[in-house]
Design a protein around this motif. Structure first.
Motif, PDB file in Angstrom:
ATOM      1  N   GLN A 191      14.878 -17.131   2.137  1.00 26.91           N
ATOM      2  CA  GLN A 191      16.146 -17.138   1.420  1.00 26.91           C
ATOM      3  C   GLN A 191      15.962 -17.622  -0.019  1.00 26.91           C
ATOM      4  OE1 GLN A 191      18.470 -19.634   4.007  1.00 26.91           O
ATOM      5  NE2 GLN A 191      19.267 -17.909   5.209  1.00 26.91           N
ATOM      6  N   THR A 231       9.256 -26.867   5.367  1.00 24.81           N
ATOM      7  CA  THR A 231      10.462 -26.054   5.241  1.00 24.81           C
ATOM      8  C   THR A 231      10.475 -24.921   6.258  1.00 24.81           C
ATOM      9  OG1 THR A 231      10.464 -26.516   2.863  1.00 24.81           O
ATOM     10  CG2 THR A 231      11.885 -24.736   3.634  1.00 24.81           C
ATOM     11  N   ASN A 232      11.610 -24.678   6.837  1.00 26.86           N
ATOM     12  CA  ASN A 232      11.783 -23.578   7.775  1.00 26.86           C
ATOM     13  C   ASN A 232      11.462 -22.247   7.087  1.00 26.86           C
ATOM     14  OD1 ASN A 232      13.362 -21.346   9.153  1.00 26.86           O
ATOM     15  ND2 ASN A 232      13.736 -23.030  10.590  1.00 26.86           N
ATOM     16  N   ARG A 277      12.625 -19.373   7.417  1.00 31.32           N
ATOM     17  CA  ARG A 277      13.825 -18.629   7.038  1.00 31.32           C
ATOM     18  C   ARG A 277      14.370 -19.126   5.703  1.00 31.32           C
ATOM     19  NH1 ARG A 277      18.538 -17.893  11.391  1.00 31.32           N
ATOM     20  NH2 ARG A 277      16.801 -16.708  12.315  1.00 31.32           N
ATOM     21  N   LYS A 278      14.294 -20.426   5.486  1.00 25.99           N
ATOM     22  CA  LYS A 278      14.775 -20.980   4.221  1.00 25.99           C
ATOM     23  C   LYS A 278      13.856 -20.567   3.069  1.00 25.99           C
ATOM     24  CE  LYS A 278      16.177 -25.257   1.938  1.00 25.99           C
ATOM     25  NZ  LYS A 278      16.342 -26.728   2.034  1.00 25.99           N
TER      26      LYS A 278
END
Length: 305
Positions: A127, A120-121, A123-124
């Motif tokens: 979030q 998973t990125n 940034r995600k």
């Protein structure tokens, strides 16, 4: 009889002759000496008995220990090993029953996260963590816990956002990272009780710790510290939420600073049974290596269990 069968099997495996010395035979096959294997297996069973606090454990604890170790010839092999490592065995947490009414909100995942962390990125991940904090847990106080391990040194950290209180402790005993994470949660709950922090959320980056707590909650029994954590969470309406580590949220950084530990070492008088079994395994490997270090066929993880 057991040693004869064992040696016969090792000769079959290695193709060695009957004239091969026994220590060489064990070294060629990557096996520890049988007496060390017997010692490890027996101590592992003692640890299990102590954890469950069954009849055997009570009998071992009730032994009238002589003042001189030379006087223990009349005792069984298990009793002698228990006496030899009495301090370690007495530190093992026993399995306790959880009150059937206890229910705690334990989240082992994030609602907005549908892929593995490593895929998973970042940034995600951030979030998803913020979505949990400002969504389902909106308006609730936040406590962050973390643990770190460097070789045999272990440390735990706690950060209470509302009071800006940050705690760092060095554990006086070596432990696994999961056990350290659980101890960090336990320290956080001590703060909850001392400061009467009701309706808070404890955020931890150890999914395994969350899974272990949830498992105890469903089975209604588990190790002493896990049961204590659930009891305190229930009393003060505390939730436990897993969030990914290193998600670049400044407030979540509860990582203990190895250079600025609190002066008081966290006195850790109880131990997880898996940690103690690992120590027994390491100790057995070390003894075997001292017997034939130059001939031993090394294998990943030590000798064959």
């Amino acid at each position: 009889m057991v040693s004869v069968i064992n040696n016969h099997c090792l000769r079959k495996v290695t193709g060695a002759t009957k004239t091969t010395p026994l220590n060489t035979l064990a070294a060629l096959s990557g096996q520890e000496p049988l007496e060390l294997r017997l010692e490890y297996v027996t101590q592992r069973e003692i640890a299990r008995y102590i954890s469950w606090n069954n009849t055997v454990a009570k009998q071992l604890k009730a032994i009238d220990i002589p003042t001189k170790i030379e006087s223990m010839d009349s005792y069984t092999y298990m009793e002698r090993l228990f006496y030899k490592n009495k301090e370690m065995f007495n530190s093992i947490m026993i399995v306790c029953k959880l009150n059937g009414r206890v229910t705690v909100d334990i989240q082992t995942h994030l609602e907005a996260l549908d892929t593995a962390k490593q895929d998973t990125n970042p940034r995600k991940l951030k979030q998803a963590a913020l979505f949990a904090m400002n969504g389902v847990h909106k308006g609730r106080g936040r406590i962050y816990t973390d643990a770190s391990k460097d070789g045999t040194a272990c440390a735990i950290g706690v950060y209470i956002e509302n009071t800006k209180q940050r705690l760092s402790y060095r554990l006086n005993n070596e432990t696994s990272i999961t056990s350290a994470e659980l101890k960090a949660i336990r320290v956080a709950l001590d703060c909850v009780e001392d400061q009467h922090l009701k309706d808070f959320v404890i955020y931890t980056d150890s999914r395994t710790a969350c899974v272990m707590l949830d498992s105890v909650q469903h089975s209604k029994e588990g190790e002493q510290m896990l049961v204590e954590i659930l009891d305190i969470c229930y009393k003060w309406n505390i939730s436990v939420q897993w969030i990914p580590s290193h998600v670049d949220i400044k407030e979540t950084n509860a990582t203990p600073d190895r250079n600025r530990f609190d002066s008081a070492v966290f006195q850790d008088d109880i131990a997880n049974i898996e940690d103690e079994k690992s120590k027994l395994r390491t100790r057995g490997n070390s003894k075997a290596l001292r017997i034939y270090p130059s001939k031993l066929c090394h294998r990943e993880g030590g000798f064959h269990p």
